[in-house]
Design an enzyme around this catalytic site. Structure first.
Site, PDB file in Angstrom:
ATOM      1  N   ASN A  36     -26.075 -17.228 -30.799  1.00 32.27           N
ATOM      2  CA  ASN A  36     -24.751 -17.848 -30.635  1.00 32.27           C
ATOM      3  C   ASN A  36     -24.172 -17.342 -29.321  1.00 32.27           C
ATOM      4  O   ASN A  36     -23.749 -16.194 -29.230  1.00 32.27           O
ATOM      5  CB  ASN A  36     -23.849 -17.460 -31.817  1.00 32.27           C
ATOM      6  CG  ASN A  36     -22.420 -17.942 -31.628  1.00 32.27           C
ATOM      7  OD1 ASN A  36     -22.129 -18.737 -30.724  1.00 32.27           O
ATOM      8  ND2 ASN A  36     -21.523 -17.465 -32.478  1.00 32.27           N
ATOM      9  N   LYS A  75     -21.505 -18.179 -27.901  1.00 34.66           N
ATOM     10  CA  LYS A  75     -20.035 -18.191 -27.884  1.00 34.66           C
ATOM     11  C   LYS A  75     -19.540 -18.836 -26.581  1.00 34.66           C
ATOM     12  O   LYS A  75     -20.178 -19.771 -26.090  1.00 34.66           O
ATOM     13  CB  LYS A  75     -19.483 -16.779 -28.110  1.00 34.66           C
ATOM     14  CG  LYS A  75     -20.089 -16.136 -29.373  1.00 34.66           C
ATOM     15  CD  LYS A  75     -19.392 -14.916 -29.852  1.00 34.66           C
ATOM     16  CE  LYS A  75     -20.068 -14.405 -31.127  1.00 34.66           C
ATOM     17  NZ  LYS A  75     -19.390 -13.279 -31.730  1.00 34.66           N
ATOM     18  N   HIS A 115     -17.644 -20.257 -38.365  1.00 37.04           N
ATOM     19  CA  HIS A 115     -17.798 -18.926 -37.784  1.00 37.04           C
ATOM     20  C   HIS A 115     -16.490 -18.151 -37.920  1.00 37.04           C
ATOM     21  O   HIS A 115     -15.409 -18.742 -37.871  1.00 37.04           O
ATOM     22  CB  HIS A 115     -18.198 -19.042 -36.302  1.00 37.04           C
ATOM     23  CG  HIS A 115     -18.565 -17.722 -35.715  1.00 37.04           C
ATOM     24  ND1 HIS A 115     -17.623 -16.830 -35.267  1.00 37.04           N
ATOM     25  CD2 HIS A 115     -19.772 -17.121 -35.531  1.00 37.04           C
ATOM     26  CE1 HIS A 115     -18.233 -15.741 -34.826  1.00 37.04           C
ATOM     27  NE2 HIS A 115     -19.543 -15.898 -34.980  1.00 37.04           N
ATOM     28  N   GLU A 141     -14.800 -16.478 -35.970  1.00 34.97           N
ATOM     29  CA  GLU A 141     -13.828 -16.675 -34.881  1.00 34.97           C
ATOM     30  C   GLU A 141     -13.117 -18.020 -35.042  1.00 34.97           C
ATOM     31  O   GLU A 141     -11.942 -18.146 -34.678  1.00 34.97           O
ATOM     32  CB  GLU A 141     -14.548 -16.550 -33.529  1.00 34.97           C
ATOM     33  CG  GLU A 141     -14.922 -15.102 -33.248  1.00 34.97           C
ATOM     34  CD  GLU A 141     -16.210 -14.899 -32.476  1.00 34.97           C
ATOM     35  OE1 GLU A 141     -16.671 -15.836 -31.806  1.00 34.97           O
ATOM     36  OE2 GLU A 141     -16.762 -13.784 -32.575  1.00 34.97           O
ATOM     37  N   GLU A 181     -21.950 -12.748 -41.956  1.00 37.82           N
ATOM     38  CA  GLU A 181     -21.482 -12.006 -40.786  1.00 37.82           C
ATOM     39  C   GLU A 181     -20.232 -11.211 -41.169  1.00 37.82           C
ATOM     40  O   GLU A 181     -19.117 -11.768 -41.158  1.00 37.82           O
ATOM     41  CB  GLU A 181     -21.151 -12.963 -39.643  1.00 37.82           C
ATOM     42  CG  GLU A 181     -22.339 -13.746 -39.139  1.00 37.82           C
ATOM     43  CD  GLU A 181     -22.167 -14.183 -37.686  1.00 37.82           C
ATOM     44  OE1 GLU A 181     -23.005 -13.804 -36.863  1.00 37.82           O
ATOM     45  OE2 GLU A 181     -21.181 -14.876 -37.376  1.00 37.82           O
ATOM     46  N   GLY A 210     -19.444  -8.034 -32.746  1.00 39.41           N
ATOM     47  CA  GLY A 210     -19.038  -7.600 -31.420  1.00 39.41           C
ATOM     48  C   GLY A 210     -18.524  -6.183 -31.356  1.00 39.41           C
ATOM     49  O   GLY A 210     -17.922  -5.772 -30.365  1.00 39.41           O
ATOM     50  N   SER A 249     -23.624  -7.550 -34.600  1.00 39.82           N
ATOM     51  CA  SER A 249     -24.204  -6.446 -33.839  1.00 39.82           C
ATOM     52  C   SER A 249     -25.704  -6.268 -34.080  1.00 39.82           C
ATOM     53  O   SER A 249     -26.210  -5.138 -34.110  1.00 39.82           O
ATOM     54  CB  SER A 249     -23.456  -5.134 -34.117  1.00 39.82           C
ATOM     55  OG  SER A 249     -22.111  -5.228 -33.659  1.00 39.82           O
TER      56      SER A 249
HETATM   57  P1  13P Z   1     -22.572  -9.988 -32.035  1.00 37.73           P
HETATM   58  O1  13P Z   1     -24.068 -10.034 -32.206  1.00 37.73           O
HETATM   59  O2  13P Z   1     -22.146  -9.958 -30.610  1.00 37.73           O
HETATM   60  O3  13P Z   1     -21.950  -8.911 -32.881  1.00 37.73           O
HETATM   61  O4  13P Z   1     -21.993 -11.386 -32.599  1.00 37.73           O
HETATM   62  C1  13P Z   1     -22.357 -11.794 -33.871  1.00 37.73           C
HETATM   63  C2  13P Z   1     -21.899 -13.188 -34.071  1.00 37.73           C
HETATM   64  O5  13P Z   1     -20.726 -13.452 -34.205  1.00 37.73           O
HETATM   65  C3  13P Z   1     -22.921 -14.249 -34.061  1.00 37.73           C
HETATM   66  O6  13P Z   1     -22.408 -15.450 -34.520  1.00 37.73           O
END
Ligand code: 13P
Length: 248
Positions: free
Chosen positions: A9, A11, A95, A97, A167, A173, A208
């Site tokens: 992803n 982002k 997701h 976010e 997640e 992150g 992560s």
């Molecule tokens: P990270 O791997 O940067 O923690 O992000 C995870 C994520 O949100 C994947 O959709």
């Protein structure tokens, strides 16, 4: 166990030049990865460029979101048929976010899941608890509600061939990855909730995931692969994570 799957992803990262560089590096490393499905989810403006670069390869393409509607007066939205039209196979739905920053609640996420299915996309349904919810002992209640919204609207059969990504929000992150037993416990809960059998979806862990922790996570019985954020932007790291899935 379902076939292994690793999804990157991206982002809101990348540029035209970075799309070319990153996908070229991934394609160069992919032939050694038979046996695991791999996909990337670039931002909307780069989907068509990515689709062109990935033509004929075994690297799949996905988007990060979709509209509930198929077309119409929805300024700023992108529909499932458009994603199919430019070559997407997968789409992230719900997701964290999108849920926390853009107000996507369980009912809306379920509608997006249904839209993805209706248009022939493979939805990657993201679920997960906030840190406060974990500390309050409500992880299963929160994730249960996230799953039930989809099950109630679309039915259990809609999960056949779909993907669910667990997640934990506190791990996204942050560098604070769930331990393999923590991930396994929630994955088992999800597997039980949606039911085993023919309709069992592929279950990914996200939050992560890095080259040094991927193997331990992917070794868990109910973890079928990963949804990777930051590390998916670095070709060597993403390829290492794909290799960890391959060696399970
Ligand atoms: P990270 O791997 O940067 O923690 O992000 C995870 C994520 O949100 C994947 O959709």
């Amino acid at each position: 166990m379902s076939r292994s799957l690793v999804v990157g992803n991206w982002k809101m990262h990348a540029s035209r030049a970075q799309v070319t560089d990153l996908l070229s590096a991934l394609l160069a490393g992919m032939p050694r990865l038979d046996g695991v499905d791999v996909a990337v989810c670039p931002p909307y403006p780069y989907l068509q460029q990515a689709a062109g670069l990935l033509t004929g390869s075994r690297l799949g393409l996905g988007a990060q979101n979709l509209a509930v509607e198929a077309s119409g007066a929805h300024t700023g939205e992108v529909s499932g048929p458009m994603l199919v039209d430019v070559g997407c196979r997968y789409v992230l739905v719900g997701h964290s976010e999108r849920r926390s920053l853009y107000g996507e609640h369980n009912a809306l996420v379920a509608q997006k899941f249904r839209a993805a299915r209706q248009h022939g996309l493979v939805p990657i349904l993201c679920v997960g608890e906030q840190l406060a919810e974990r500390e309050a002992g409500t992880t299963e209640r929160v994730i249960g509600a996230q799953l039930d919204a989809v099950l109630d609207l679309c039915g259990g059969d809609s999960l056949a061939g779909a993907v669910i990504a667990y997640e934990p929000v506190w791990a996204i992150g942050t560098g604070q990855v769930a331990t393999p037993p923590q991930a396994q416990a929630v994955h088992r809960f999800i597997r039980e909730r949606v039911g085993r059998g023919a309709a069992t979806p592929t279950l990914l862990y996200g939050g992560s995931v890095k080259p040094d922790n991927a193997a331990g996570l992917f070794a868990q019985a109910d973890v079928d692969g990963g949804l990777v954020g930051g590390a998916s932007l670095v070709a060597d790291q993403f390829l290492s994570i794909c290799k960890a899935a391959f060696s399970q």
